[in-house]
Design an enzyme around this catalytic site. Structure first.
Site, PDB file in Angstrom:
ATOM      1  N   THR A   1       1.063   0.288   6.405  1.00 49.75           N
ATOM      2  CA  THR A   1       1.194  -0.703   5.344  1.00 49.75           C
ATOM      3  C   THR A   1       1.531  -2.042   5.996  1.00 49.75           C
ATOM      4  O   THR A   1       2.064  -2.082   7.101  1.00 49.75           O
ATOM      5  CB  THR A   1       2.293  -0.288   4.344  1.00 49.75           C
ATOM      6  OG1 THR A   1       2.364  -1.235   3.279  1.00 49.75           O
ATOM      7  CG2 THR A   1       3.660  -0.213   5.013  1.00 49.75           C
TER       8      THR A   1
ATOM      9  N   THR B   1       0.816  -1.212   0.000  1.00 50.70           N
ATOM     10  CA  THR B   1       0.000   0.000   0.000  1.00 50.70           C
ATOM     11  C   THR B   1       0.850   1.262   0.000  1.00 50.70           C
ATOM     12  O   THR B   1       1.880   1.328   0.658  1.00 50.70           O
ATOM     13  CB  THR B   1      -0.884  -0.008   1.266  1.00 50.70           C
ATOM     14  OG1 THR B   1      -1.669  -1.196   1.268  1.00 50.70           O
ATOM     15  CG2 THR B   1      -1.766   1.214   1.321  1.00 50.70           C
TER      16      THR B   1
ATOM     17  N   GLY C   1      -9.342  -4.800   2.570  1.00 48.73           N
ATOM     18  CA  GLY C   1      -8.313  -4.739   3.590  1.00 48.73           C
ATOM     19  C   GLY C   1      -8.365  -3.447   4.378  1.00 48.73           C
ATOM     20  O   GLY C   1      -9.394  -2.778   4.478  1.00 48.73           O
TER      21      GLY C   1
ATOM     22  N   ARG D   1     -12.914  -9.285  -0.872  1.00 47.00           N
ATOM     23  CA  ARG D   1     -12.126  -8.911   0.308  1.00 47.00           C
ATOM     24  C   ARG D   1     -11.782  -7.425   0.295  1.00 47.00           C
ATOM     25  O   ARG D   1     -11.408  -6.855  -0.717  1.00 47.00           O
ATOM     26  CB  ARG D   1     -10.839  -9.741   0.347  1.00 47.00           C
ATOM     27  CG  ARG D   1      -9.890  -9.400   1.503  1.00 47.00           C
ATOM     28  CD  ARG D   1      -8.781  -8.458   1.092  1.00 47.00           C
ATOM     29  NE  ARG D   1      -7.742  -8.332   2.127  1.00 47.00           N
ATOM     30  CZ  ARG D   1      -6.722  -7.476   2.066  1.00 47.00           C
ATOM     31  NH1 ARG D   1      -6.593  -6.693   1.015  1.00 47.00           N
ATOM     32  NH2 ARG D   1      -5.836  -7.413   3.046  1.00 47.00           N
TER      33      ARG D   1
END
Length: 378
Positions: free
Chosen positions: A284, A233, A263, A261
């Site tokens: 991250t 990320t 996150g 999904r």
């Protein structure tokens, strides 16, 4: 607002693809760094992610009236366009069905308003769509096909987010028996087989499978020790010339995830968080675990309680380590004055920053914390 024409704008700044200027890299311990002045840009990861740092910084320098929100959008868009390390933007991290979907969030540190999209399909400009959610709705998060519909209504073009490379990567994963997946307590055994899967309920077999799959599936444990290809990320924090703050996050999620999904990236307080009265944070790592701790919200609250940025980041990482000793995480924290620090677990984490009259982006390397057994009661 700066949307839809961002690739052309970024190209004019020389910040796409192979036009990234070199960044300096220094090895640092997790101590605090004094503010280099305003405007200020900081984000997770070095390497290809410095294109985002430079894009945001150059936008602020070349446009005196640019806001922190503007710079977050420009910076994260640079990473989306460049497909930073294959983990941001189109053509990366295909799910079980070989589709790339995107998550993004943007947050205003003055108003505390946020806008986000999750599971965004067939739209490349995730951070810009998130900004439209922020500025053109009273919602905080739109998801899936309905987020795509909203994007189209706001002038964004639909297109396939997969590439030949991402499709081949997914097909190779299937040929390898779908190893590195996120299924547990299902039949057939996900440690050796692809689906379709059906749930297993009760019995010894379940407890044995839970034991062998905790804490993370192999694909997510990143045993490479933080190699560049494990980066994921981008989380970015901006302080503009006026001192106003904003934060944002963009990612294409975890490779081979279960379709649907979501996150930590698009979750305010998890992927990033900002309160302009105090400071901000970007995160991250293993998002499915990290989001359970709201690490960025906790880090900013730590600043409010008087911790330094490095102390705030370390406290958050140790909280996660106390429950998940194998977790991979990286946290960068910045005060409203621009002082900054970070902490990490499971890998060597890096973050990039550039401010005021700095000639180039600096990359800070943060070594992983060791597990402190004396703090297991956190």
């Amino acid at each position: 607002m700066i949307t839809r024409n961002l690739p052309g704008y970024l190209n004019s700044l020389g910040l796409l693809a192979n036009l990234i200027p070199p960044a300096t890299c220094q090895q640092h311990q997790i101590n605090d760094k004094n503010s280099p002045g305003l405007p200020f840009v900081i984000n997770t990861w070095g390497g290809p992610f410095t294109a985002a740092t430079d894009a945001a910084y150059n936008h602020l320098i070349q446009n005196p009236n640019a806001t922190a929100i503007d710079a977050v959008e420009v910076g994260c868009s640079a990473c989306e366009a460049n497909q930073c390390d294959g983990t941001v933007g189109y053509g990366g991290s295909p799910d079980e069905a070989c589709e790339t979907t995107l998550d993004a969030m943007i947050m205003d540190g003055t108003t505390m308003n946020s806008g986000a999209v999750a599971g965004l399909r067939r739209i490349r400009d995730a951070i810009s769509v998130a900004r439209h959610v922020l500025e053109h709705t009273s919602h905080s998060l739109l998801v899936g096909d309905q987020a795509t519909k909203f994007a189209v209504e706001n002038g964004f073009a639909e297109e396939d987010l997969s590439t030949p490379e991402s499709r081949e990567r997914c097909e190779a994963w299937k040929r390898d028996g779908c190893q590195g997946n996120f299924r547990v307590n299902v039949s057939p055994d996900p440690r050796s087989s692809c689906g379709p899967y059906t749930p297993i309920r009760g019995g010894q077999e379940v407890s044995e499978m839970v034991e062998t799959t905790m804490i993370l599936p192999e694909q997510l444990t990143r045993k490479d020790g933080g190699d560049v290809h494990s980066h994921d990320t981008i989380s970015m924090v901006i302080i503009d010339r006026t001192g106003a703050m904003a934060a944002g996050t963009s990612t294409n999620g975890a490779s081979h995830k279960v379709p649907g999904r979501v996150g930590d990236g698009p979750i305010a307080g998890s992927g990033s968080y900002v309160d302009g009265d105090v400071g901000a944070c970007g995160a991250t790592g293993d998002g499915d675990l990290m989001m359970r701790f709201l690490p960025c919200y906790q880090a900013v609250e730590n600043l409010r309680r008087g911790m330094t940025p490095a102390e705030a980041a370390e406290d958050v990482v140790r909280r996660m380590l106390s429950k998940y000793p194998a977790i991979h995480s990286g946290i960068v924290v910045v005060s409203k004055e621009g002082d900054h620090g970070g902490a990490a677990s499971g890998w060597t984490f890096t973050y990039s920053f550039r401010a005021r009259e700095m000639k180039s982006t600096e990359v800070v390397a943060v070594q992983p914390l060791e597990i402190d057994q004396s703090r297991q009661d956190l």
